[in-house]
Design a protein around this motif. Structure first.
Motif, PDB file in Angstrom:
ATOM      1  N   GLN A 120      11.349   1.275  -1.462  1.00 36.69           N
ATOM      2  CA  GLN A 120      12.083   1.141  -0.084  1.00 36.69           C
ATOM      3  C   GLN A 120      13.349   1.792  -0.167  1.00 36.69           C
ATOM      4  O   GLN A 120      14.233   1.967  -1.308  1.00 36.69           O
ATOM      5  CB  GLN A 120      11.813  -0.287   0.519  1.00 36.69           C
TER       6      GLN A 120
ATOM      7  N   LYS B  50       7.078  -3.867  -6.792  1.00 38.42           N
ATOM      8  CA  LYS B  50       6.351  -3.020  -6.460  1.00 38.42           C
ATOM      9  C   LYS B  50       5.896  -1.833  -7.627  1.00 38.42           C
ATOM     10  O   LYS B  50       4.916  -1.421  -7.660  1.00 38.42           O
ATOM     11  CB  LYS B  50       6.883  -2.202  -5.404  1.00 38.42           C
ATOM     12  N   SER B  51       6.840  -1.979  -8.433  1.00 39.93           N
ATOM     13  CA  SER B  51       6.631  -1.107  -9.661  1.00 39.93           C
ATOM     14  C   SER B  51       5.421  -1.347 -10.662  1.00 39.93           C
ATOM     15  O   SER B  51       4.747  -1.015 -11.028  1.00 39.93           O
ATOM     16  CB  SER B  51       8.177  -0.753 -10.501  1.00 39.93           C
TER      17      SER B  51
ATOM     18  N   SER C  62       2.154  -1.139  -9.416  1.00 36.94           N
ATOM     19  CA  SER C  62       1.666   0.182  -8.950  1.00 36.94           C
ATOM     20  C   SER C  62       0.987   0.941 -10.026  1.00 36.94           C
ATOM     21  O   SER C  62       1.185   0.483 -11.273  1.00 36.94           O
ATOM     22  CB  SER C  62       3.013   1.081  -8.448  1.00 36.94           C
TER      23      SER C  62
ATOM     24  N   LEU D 254       7.309  11.535  -5.944  1.00 37.11           N
ATOM     25  CA  LEU D 254       6.264  10.838  -5.294  1.00 37.11           C
ATOM     26  C   LEU D 254       6.027   9.266  -5.770  1.00 37.11           C
ATOM     27  O   LEU D 254       5.880   8.707  -4.574  1.00 37.11           O
ATOM     28  CB  LEU D 254       4.806  11.565  -5.788  1.00 37.11           C
ATOM     29  N   ALA D 255       6.202   9.128  -7.006  1.00 33.30           N
ATOM     30  CA  ALA D 255       6.155   7.538  -7.222  1.00 33.30           C
ATOM     31  C   ALA D 255       7.316   6.559  -6.761  1.00 33.30           C
ATOM     32  O   ALA D 255       7.025   5.597  -5.808  1.00 33.30           O
ATOM     33  CB  ALA D 255       6.408   7.506  -8.639  1.00 33.30           C
TER      34      ALA D 255
ATOM     35  N   THR E 252      -2.316  15.834  -9.676  1.00 32.26           N
ATOM     36  CA  THR E 252      -1.400  14.861  -9.850  1.00 32.26           C
ATOM     37  C   THR E 252      -1.792  13.609 -10.678  1.00 32.26           C
ATOM     38  O   THR E 252      -0.544  13.081 -11.273  1.00 32.26           O
ATOM     39  CB  THR E 252      -1.152  14.152  -8.384  1.00 32.26           C
TER      40      THR E 252
ATOM     41  N   TYR F 180       2.188   3.394 -10.590  1.00 30.77           N
ATOM     42  CA  TYR F 180       3.285   4.269 -11.432  1.00 30.77           C
ATOM     43  C   TYR F 180       4.118   3.468 -12.683  1.00 30.77           C
ATOM     44  O   TYR F 180       4.897   4.063 -13.097  1.00 30.77           O
ATOM     45  CB  TYR F 180       3.981   4.697 -10.434  1.00 30.77           C
TER      46      TYR F 180
ATOM     47  N   ARG G  44       8.772   7.423  -3.582  1.00 33.44           N
ATOM     48  CA  ARG G  44       8.577   7.303  -2.381  1.00 33.44           C
ATOM     49  C   ARG G  44       7.548   6.315  -2.009  1.00 33.44           C
ATOM     50  O   ARG G  44       7.435   5.507  -1.043  1.00 33.44           O
ATOM     51  CB  ARG G  44       8.083   8.491  -1.774  1.00 33.44           C
ATOM     52  N   ASP G  45       6.493   5.953  -2.993  1.00 36.27           N
ATOM     53  CA  ASP G  45       5.451   5.011  -2.951  1.00 36.27           C
ATOM     54  C   ASP G  45       5.946   3.469  -3.100  1.00 36.27           C
ATOM     55  O   ASP G  45       5.442   2.873  -2.434  1.00 36.27           O
ATOM     56  CB  ASP G  45       4.051   5.538  -3.813  1.00 36.27           C
ATOM     57  N   ILE G  46       6.751   3.501  -4.136  1.00 36.16           N
ATOM     58  CA  ILE G  46       7.148   2.209  -4.548  1.00 36.16           C
ATOM     59  C   ILE G  46       8.507   1.704  -4.228  1.00 36.16           C
ATOM     60  O   ILE G  46       8.989   0.565  -4.155  1.00 36.16           O
ATOM     61  CB  ILE G  46       7.057   1.914  -5.959  1.00 36.16           C
TER      62      ILE G  46
END
Length: 174
Positions: free
Chosen positions: A73, A98-99, A102, A66-67, A18, A104, A69-71
């Motif tokens: 909402q 958030k981006s 992160s 995946l990104a 990843t 990502y 989902r992480d950042i």
């Protein structure tokens, strides 16, 4: 679609792959990405890459989801308790924050600048069935995010303009 073989890898190997995907897709658009760099960085065989992913687009989809989902909402819609224009603007502000903070960030920026056209048909097909306000709202939000990612120093003015036009569309007073 990511294979069950990949899903069943031990966590440290999945992280290694990843991370290699993240490095590749953060520094190269999808059209110029190379499996050879990914396998070299992750230390896997080229054949293993194709056991895990159908192709580079499949690997990209895995990583981008995946990104998100992480950042990202769950973005509420106007059918969710009558969301107001300022709520949308706050969601955009939150996504940008958030981006930006992160791992990502470069991937998201690369996606917006170079890769999103590959995936835009899916986005547009989902929106086409929505009411006009929701459609226009989502198109403008998406464009505002792209503009802010490209020109972060313009964030506040873009958010102000977005809020104003969303209020006009929602027929709210300033």
């Amino acid at each position: 679609m990511v294979s069950t073989t990949f899903d069943n890898l031990n966590e440290s190997k999945k992280i290694l792959i990843t991370d290699a995907l993240l490095n590749e897709f953060s520094n190269h658009n999808l059209a110029s990405a190379q499996v050879s760099r990914i396998v070299k960085e992750s230390g896997i065989a080229r054949g293993a890459f194709y056991k895990y992913f159908d192709d580079l687009t499949d690997a990209y989809n895995y990583l981008y989801h995946l990104a998100m989902r992480d950042i990202h909402q769950k973005i509420a819609t106007d059918s969710d308790d009558q969301l107001r224009p300022n709520d949308y603007v706050e969601q955009v502000r939150d996504f940008i924050e958030k981006s930006t903070n992160s791992r990502y960030f470069a991937l998201v920026k690369m996606h917006l600048l170079y890769n999103e056209s590959t995936f835009l048909a899916s986005f547009n097909n989902q929106l086409i069935t929505e009411n006009e306000f929701h459609w226009a709202t989502q198109v403008m939000i998406h464009d505002a995010i792209k503009q802010i990612m490209v020109n972060p120093e313009s964030k506040e003015i873009i958010l102000q303009k977005l809020a104003k036009i969303l209020r006009v569309l929602a027929k709210e007073d300033d």
